[in-house]
Enzyme design. Structure first.
Site, PDB file in Angstrom:
ATOM      1  N   VAL A   1       0.750  -1.307  -0.077  1.00  0.00           N
ATOM      2  CA  VAL A   1      -0.055  -0.190   0.067  1.00  0.00           C
ATOM      3  C   VAL A   1       0.896   1.212  -0.036  1.00  0.00           C
ATOM      4  CG1 VAL A   1      -1.643   1.172   1.155  1.00  0.00           C
ATOM      5  CG2 VAL A   1      -1.755  -1.234   1.287  1.00  0.00           C
ATOM      6  N   CYS A   2       0.807   2.037  -0.837  1.00  0.00           N
ATOM      7  CA  CYS A   2       1.588   3.168  -1.289  1.00  0.00           C
ATOM      8  C   CYS A   2       0.822   4.472  -0.724  1.00  0.00           C
ATOM      9  CB  CYS A   2       2.267   3.468  -2.681  1.00  0.00           C
ATOM     10  SG  CYS A   2       3.252   2.159  -3.124  1.00  0.00           S
ATOM     11  N   LEU A   3       1.087   5.055   0.184  1.00  0.00           N
ATOM     12  CA  LEU A   3       0.512   6.331   0.742  1.00  0.00           C
ATOM     13  C   LEU A   3       1.276   7.191   1.460  1.00  0.00           C
ATOM     14  CD1 LEU A   3      -2.741   7.150   1.078  1.00  0.00           C
ATOM     15  CD2 LEU A   3      -2.602   6.093   3.429  1.00  0.00           C
TER      16      LEU A   3
END
Length: 343
Positions: free
Chosen positions: A123-125
């Site tokens: 998950v890229c955040l």
């Protein structure tokens, strides 16, 4: 407060064995069990916040033996290509939490349905320090929370135009990119349906009833949207446009998905809810009617187009004098035939 017999939005459960981070050895037992540890105190505050403030579209399960683990599901919002889909995340709080942000794993089933959500489950955040962003968007140990992370995924990642989540894409909202965005949404919608099939086959532990009931309640809406998207009466994620004729360009990929994967979705929903039989028959009838209607419209369009082209060509011939030449040639032939007849 939850309604009687409703699925609780927050609950403490016992068995974490199917959790993605369950085998992690990052923590000593004392870290999660000692009430005096910073991690323990912080996680307890997080639990209380989630229990009180979770929106209706997010559900969380935490574990009594591993308070460093958590599982959350987000329901796709209306007006997005993720609408009515279920998106599961396994979460682990590192031993240095809250100095470090939590770790997340997305249940992707090997599918890439968002620039921020990888097939591997990454998950890229910005809030997780796994995506570029300004300092104010990064994890702040003094202010950032798990609830904020979940709300950010729901609002910023699973949004109405995920194509523009790619770095730099938002700076060039040209017509061609908008078209790519619409095609991307159609693909995302299909992938969301595919994830629904996977979840019905093997729902995550403690969410078995939730998954089955969710798709019993929304199967008719999802299947109806599939058909509306297929015939172009409305764009993916946009329900404000009506009408019976085709008003939206439909990508080749969506049509192929309807031919290859839609039957599997119908089968999965029907196995989950046998009462869908009559509705599915009516839906298939509508698809055939529209297919026949489209074929008729296409044929009529081609005929009309052919007539228009013929008339236009006739005008061109007249303008160039071709029509007169043909008449003169015809008259000469006729005169010759007449002379032969007289002879």
């Amino acid at each position: 407060m939850c309604k009687k017999n409703a699925f609780p939005r927050f609950e403490v459960v016992s068995d974490e064995t199917d959790h993605f981070f369950a085998r992690s050895s990052a923590h000593e037992p004392s870290i999660t069990t000692d009430p005096r540890s910073v991690l323990n105190k912080t996680v307890m505050k997080e639990w209380k916040m989630l229990e009180q403030d979770l929106p209706e579209s997010i559900y969380v399960r935490v574990y009594e033996r591993r308070i460093d683990l958590m599982r959350a599901v987000i329901i796709g919002a209306a007006g997005t290509p993720y609408e009515n889909g279920l998106f599961f995340f396994d979460i682990m709080f590192p031993s240095e939490y809250p100095k470090q942000p939590p770790l997340l794993h997305f249940h992707s089933f090997g599918l890439r349905l968002n620039p921020n959500l990888y097939c591997s489950g990454k998950v890229c955040l910005s809030l997780l320090n796994t995506w570029s962003g300004r300092k104010s968007e990064k994890w702040d140990p003094s202010r950032s929370t798990m609830l904020q992370v979940l709300l950010s995924i729901q609002g910023l990642v699973l949004n109405e135009k995920p194509f523009f989540n790619e770095p730099g894409a938002d700076a060039f909202r040209l017509f061609i990119l908008e078209r790519k965005s619409r095609a991307y949404n159609e693909n995302v919608f299909g992938l969301t349906c595919n994830i629904s099939i996977h979840l019905l086959r093997k729902p995550p532990k403690y969410f078995e009833t939730f998954v089955k009931n969710h798709f019993r309640e929304r199967a008719r809406v999802i299947l109806g949207l599939c058909v509306r998207y297929e015939n172009g009466s409305v764009g993916v994620g946009n329900h404000s446009r009506g009408g019976h004729s085709s008003t939206v360009e439909v990508s080749k990929e969506l049509k192929e998905w309807m031919n290859s994967s839609f039957p599997r979705l119908v089968q999965a929903f029907r196995q989950n809810d046998p009462s869908l039989g009559l509705f599915i028959e009516q839906l298939e009838s509508q698809r055939k009617q529209y297919e026949n209607y489209s074929c008729g419209q296409k044929e009529q369009s081609e005929n009309n187009g052919g007539g228009i082209l013929r008339k236009a060509f006739e005008r061109i011939k007249m303008a160039l004098g071709w029509k007169k030449v043909e008449r003169k040639k015809t008259s000469a032939v006729e005169r010759k035939n007449r002379s032969l007849q007289r002879a």
